[in-house]
Design a protein around this motif. Structure first.
Motif, PDB file in Angstrom:
ATOM      1  N   LYS A 189       1.857  -5.750   6.313  1.00  0.00           N
ATOM      2  CA  LYS A 189       3.106  -6.445   5.978  1.00  0.00           C
ATOM      3  C   LYS A 189       3.377  -6.366   4.482  1.00  0.00           C
ATOM      4  O   LYS A 189       4.522  -6.167   4.055  1.00  0.00           O
ATOM      5  CB  LYS A 189       3.043  -7.899   6.437  1.00  0.00           C
ATOM      6  CG  LYS A 189       4.364  -8.649   6.273  1.00  0.00           C
ATOM      7  CD  LYS A 189       4.248 -10.049   6.841  1.00  0.00           C
ATOM      8  CE  LYS A 189       5.609 -10.763   6.790  1.00  0.00           C
ATOM      9  NZ  LYS A 189       6.174 -10.830   5.429  1.00  0.00           N
TER      10      LYS A 189
ATOM     11  N   ASP B 197       6.580  -4.675   3.110  1.00  0.00           N
ATOM     12  CA  ASP B 197       7.536  -5.504   2.380  1.00  0.00           C
ATOM     13  C   ASP B 197       7.755  -5.019   0.959  1.00  0.00           C
ATOM     14  O   ASP B 197       8.828  -5.243   0.385  1.00  0.00           O
ATOM     15  CB  ASP B 197       7.064  -6.962   2.361  1.00  0.00           C
ATOM     16  CG  ASP B 197       7.205  -7.624   3.721  1.00  0.00           C
ATOM     17  OD1 ASP B 197       7.870  -7.036   4.585  1.00  0.00           O
ATOM     18  OD2 ASP B 197       6.632  -8.717   3.912  1.00  0.00           O
ATOM     19  N   ASN B 198       6.736  -4.371   0.361  1.00  0.00           N
ATOM     20  CA  ASN B 198       6.845  -3.933  -1.027  1.00  0.00           C
ATOM     21  C   ASN B 198       7.100  -2.435  -1.145  1.00  0.00           C
ATOM     22  O   ASN B 198       7.044  -1.887  -2.242  1.00  0.00           O
ATOM     23  CB  ASN B 198       5.581  -4.310  -1.793  1.00  0.00           C
ATOM     24  CG  ASN B 198       5.443  -5.814  -1.976  1.00  0.00           C
ATOM     25  OD1 ASN B 198       6.028  -6.403  -2.875  1.00  0.00           O
ATOM     26  ND2 ASN B 198       4.667  -6.440  -1.111  1.00  0.00           N
TER      27      ASN B 198
ATOM     28  N   ASN C  94      12.412  -3.792   6.813  1.00  0.00           N
ATOM     29  CA  ASN C  94      11.772  -4.363   5.629  1.00  0.00           C
ATOM     30  C   ASN C  94      12.813  -4.661   4.545  1.00  0.00           C
ATOM     31  O   ASN C  94      13.984  -4.276   4.649  1.00  0.00           O
ATOM     32  CB  ASN C  94      10.681  -3.423   5.116  1.00  0.00           C
ATOM     33  CG  ASN C  94      11.247  -2.158   4.493  1.00  0.00           C
ATOM     34  OD1 ASN C  94      12.366  -1.763   4.801  1.00  0.00           O
ATOM     35  ND2 ASN C  94      10.481  -1.528   3.630  1.00  0.00           N
ATOM     36  N   PRO C  95      12.397  -5.367   3.468  1.00  0.00           N
ATOM     37  CA  PRO C  95      13.355  -5.719   2.410  1.00  0.00           C
ATOM     38  C   PRO C  95      14.026  -4.512   1.769  1.00  0.00           C
ATOM     39  O   PRO C  95      15.183  -4.602   1.357  1.00  0.00           O
ATOM     40  CB  PRO C  95      12.488  -6.488   1.402  1.00  0.00           C
ATOM     41  CG  PRO C  95      11.385  -7.075   2.225  1.00  0.00           C
ATOM     42  CD  PRO C  95      11.102  -6.055   3.275  1.00  0.00           C
TER      43      PRO C  95
ATOM     44  N   SER D  71      17.965  -8.926   7.056  1.00  0.00           N
ATOM     45  CA  SER D  71      17.165  -8.586   8.240  1.00  0.00           C
ATOM     46  C   SER D  71      17.725  -9.259   9.484  1.00  0.00           C
ATOM     47  O   SER D  71      17.771  -8.663  10.560  1.00  0.00           O
ATOM     48  CB  SER D  71      15.707  -9.007   8.018  1.00  0.00           C
ATOM     49  OG  SER D  71      14.940  -8.765   9.163  1.00  0.00           O
TER      50      SER D  71
END
Length: 637
Positions: A276, A280-281, A299-300, A310
């Motif tokens: 995750k 996420d990064n 994801n972001p 999202s």
């Protein structure tokens, strides 16, 4: 019959006073009563025997016990041995054998035998009383079988199972004790549980034992430091056991070793957290969709790329992120791939065009992976290459512009050389025309054809010389601090002279409103360059206009009387509003062959003179450019 048996079996000095009573008792009793004489002839066969076997007393009495299939053949030797024992002097002998009923059923009978003798010691009668224990034996066998099967089941459990009494002594232990502690489970019966699991483990579990002995269920989920086998993480359940009266007589325990599962659980959690964190990064967008094209997660980075949150994307079809033409075919692409296994995207990288929330197009590098486990889904990895593509296009355009600028520079050098070379012939032409004209006038005769022609040659050569001189000055590199007094009207005249051919070739009407007395101080060449660019842009815009083409140039004093203002306006098509914000940015141009530097340089020149430059669309159509310069030529270089 009963009376006869009693009479035959009594001692000589005995006489029964109630034979009817004895016969009644034999009839009412559930006991099986049989009397045999010394030769094995049946003398008595009571009602209980009749009920059990289906044979009547009338059929049996007076006949040998061996003349009926009452006793199975395989059990007759045992019966004969029993009779022999009785004859040997055993007065009370017990044995068990089967009787076969009329319908063939085997019944197990528990017999007690006794004999009656004469005074001489001779055997007179053999009495046998029996109880049908068939059902009892079946129940015992079923109970034993059930216990064996239960123990087999408990031994097969991948867990620790035991029963403790009220004093916490082990009464049963399954094979889990061998697997956990390498102990024989049978050998642990009778031992106190603390001696088996160790003191430290007992301290942890004793409260749960006591809770179970109180009649309540207890559950323990945690670590237990066993003496043998080391520390284990268990899930234990402890419940009370009860006797037939319903009183608590101990407890049952079931403990499952979940040490490995717990370790795997935390490894899975840590792996999921790492995954995750990476997702996420990630700088690239990651979108997961199902085989129907519906978005499962993103994801972001995907949120930043497409401009949706999202929550706004999850549960929607992925076609929402595509141009309409591509999105309409996307579901067909998935169905074709699932049916044939052939697709141009899965497993390959390719460049695609996507759609931002605000409607603008995005250029993406995409790679799609297929995942098939318990579920089937596709994962798309998206790298936004829009800026990269724009940079590549800008680089190609700048390269072309650089080549164009190089050609323009070379042309400037050629033009400067041409201006220098042409100035002398033009001077000669003008001088010769002037000489010829003087000779004509000196002759005293006027030639109506030759004199006007010579005058036109003289004037046009002068005008051509002025144009070449101005062109040479325009192309010459000026000193940055070269400020001089000049008149705006002269600046406009020179620019219009340079653009005379372009203006007349497309029929542009020029309207001038210039204050002839308005002085200014500026770098003449630089301000002429500004006017030239603005006027040339207006002419280019008017070239595509059908109908009247009009150019307005106005120059007047500002309202504050401290600056002069120049306005260049046209009735062309104008610009799109979004272009106005980027109009003065370097390399921005709406022309296919433009460098995108002209207006940026113009604004820089004006600002170095301490002025301001702006542009806008005219309400009646077309563009208007306006710049103002201080009267004293202030500003900085």
């Amino acid at each position: 019959m009963v009376e006869s048996v009693i009479s035959d079996g009594r001692h000589d000095n005995e006489q029964s006073d109630h034979p009817e009573l004895f016969e009644s008792l034999l009839g009412l009793s559930d006991l099986l009563v049989v009397a045999l004489d010394g030769d094995g002839t049946i003398q008595l066969f009571n009602r209980g025997c009749e009920t059990l076997t289906g044979y009547t007393a009338g059929e049996m009495v007076g006949r040998s016990i061996w003349s009926f299939p009452l006793i199975p053949d395989d059990e007759r030797p045992g019966i004969l041995r029993a009779i022999a024992n009785v004859r040997a002097g055993v007065s009370d002998f017990r044995h068990v054998n089967h009787w076969v009923t009329r319908n063939g059923e085997r019944r197990l009978i528990h017999w007690r035998n006794t004999i009656l003798r004469h005074e001489s010691g001779r055997i007179d009668r053999l009495f046998a009383s029996g109880i049908d224990v068939t059902e009892q034996q079946r129940a015992i066998r079923a109970h034993r079988h059930q216990r064996r099967e239960m123990h087999r089941l408990l031994d097969a459990f991948p867990a620790l199972v035991a029963r403790l009494d009220k004093n916490l002594h082990i009464r049963f232990a399954n094979h889990g004790y061998r697997e956990w502690f390498d102990l024989d489970p049978v050998a642990q019966v009778g031992r106190h549980v603390a001696d088996v699991i160790g003191t430290k483990a007992f301290e942890v579990l004793e409260p749960h034992f006591r809770t179970a002995l109180s009649g309540e269920e207890s559950v323990y989920h945690g670590t237990v430091p066993y003496r043998r086998g080391g520390e284990r993480f268990i899930h234990g359940t402890y419940v009370s056991s009860h006797d037939q009266a319903g009183q608590v007589d101990g407890l049952h325990l079931l403990a499952v070793d979940i040490t490995r599962e717990r370790r795997l659980h935390w490894q899975l959690i840590e792996q999921e957290q790492r995954s995750k964190t990476i997702i996420d990064n990630s700088l690239d967008g990651i979108i997961c969709i199902d085989p129907d094209g519906w978005i499962i997660s993103c994801n972001p980075a995907a949120e930043r790329i497409f401009g949706y949150s999202s929550e706004e994307m999850t549960g929607k079809n992925v076609s929402m992120l595509m141009p309409s033409q591509t999105g309409e075919r996307h579901d067909d692409f998935i169905r074709t791939y699932l049916a044939t296994g052939r697709h141009g995207v899965v497993g390959n990288r390719r460049e695609v065009v996507a759609r931002h929330r605000d409607g603008r197009k995005l250029e993406l590098l995409i790679a799609v992976a297929e995942v098939v486990d318990r579920e089937h889904y596709f994962v798309g990895f998206l790298h936004d290459i829009s800026q990269q593509k724009r940079a590549e296009r800008e680089a190609r355009r700048h390269l072309a512009e650089l080549a164009h600028a190089t050609r323009v520079g070379a042309l400037g050098e050629v033009a400067a050389g041409l201006a220098h070379e042409l100035s002398q012939p033009l001077t000669a032409i003008g001088a010769n025309a002037e000489t010829c004209l003087m000779r004509v006038n000196a002759g005293g005769a006027s030639d109506p054809v030759l004199e006007p022609a010579l005058s036109q040659i003289r004037d046009q050569s002068r005008r051509a010389g002025e144009i070449i001189d101005y062109l040479r000055r325009f192309l010459r590199k000026e000193e940055v601090n070269d400020r001089e007094e000049c008149m705006p009207e002269e600046l406009v005249d020179r620019v219009l002279m340079l653009l005379h051919h372009e203006l007349h070739s497309i029929g542009v009407r020029v309207r001038r409103e210039i204050d002839p007395t308005l002085p200014c101080r500026a770098n003449r060449v630089q301000i002429e360059q500004v006017l030239f660019n603005l006027t040339k842009n207006a002419v280019d815009a008017l070239e595509g206009v059908d109908g009247k083409r009009e150019l307005q140039i106005r120059c007047h004093m500002s309202s504050g009387r401290d600056a002069w203002e120049m306005v260049v306006a046209d009735n062309g098509p104008g610009l799109r509003p979004e272009y106005l914000q980027r109009l003065f940015h370097p390399f921005f141009t709406t022309k296919s062959d433009g460098l995108g530097q002209g207006l940026s340089i113009c604004r820089s020149i004006v600002e170095r003179h301490g002025g301001v430059m702006e542009a806008a669309n005219r309400p009646e159509g077309g563009m208007v450019f306006r710049f103002s310069l201080p009267l004293d030529g202030g500003g900085h270089e």
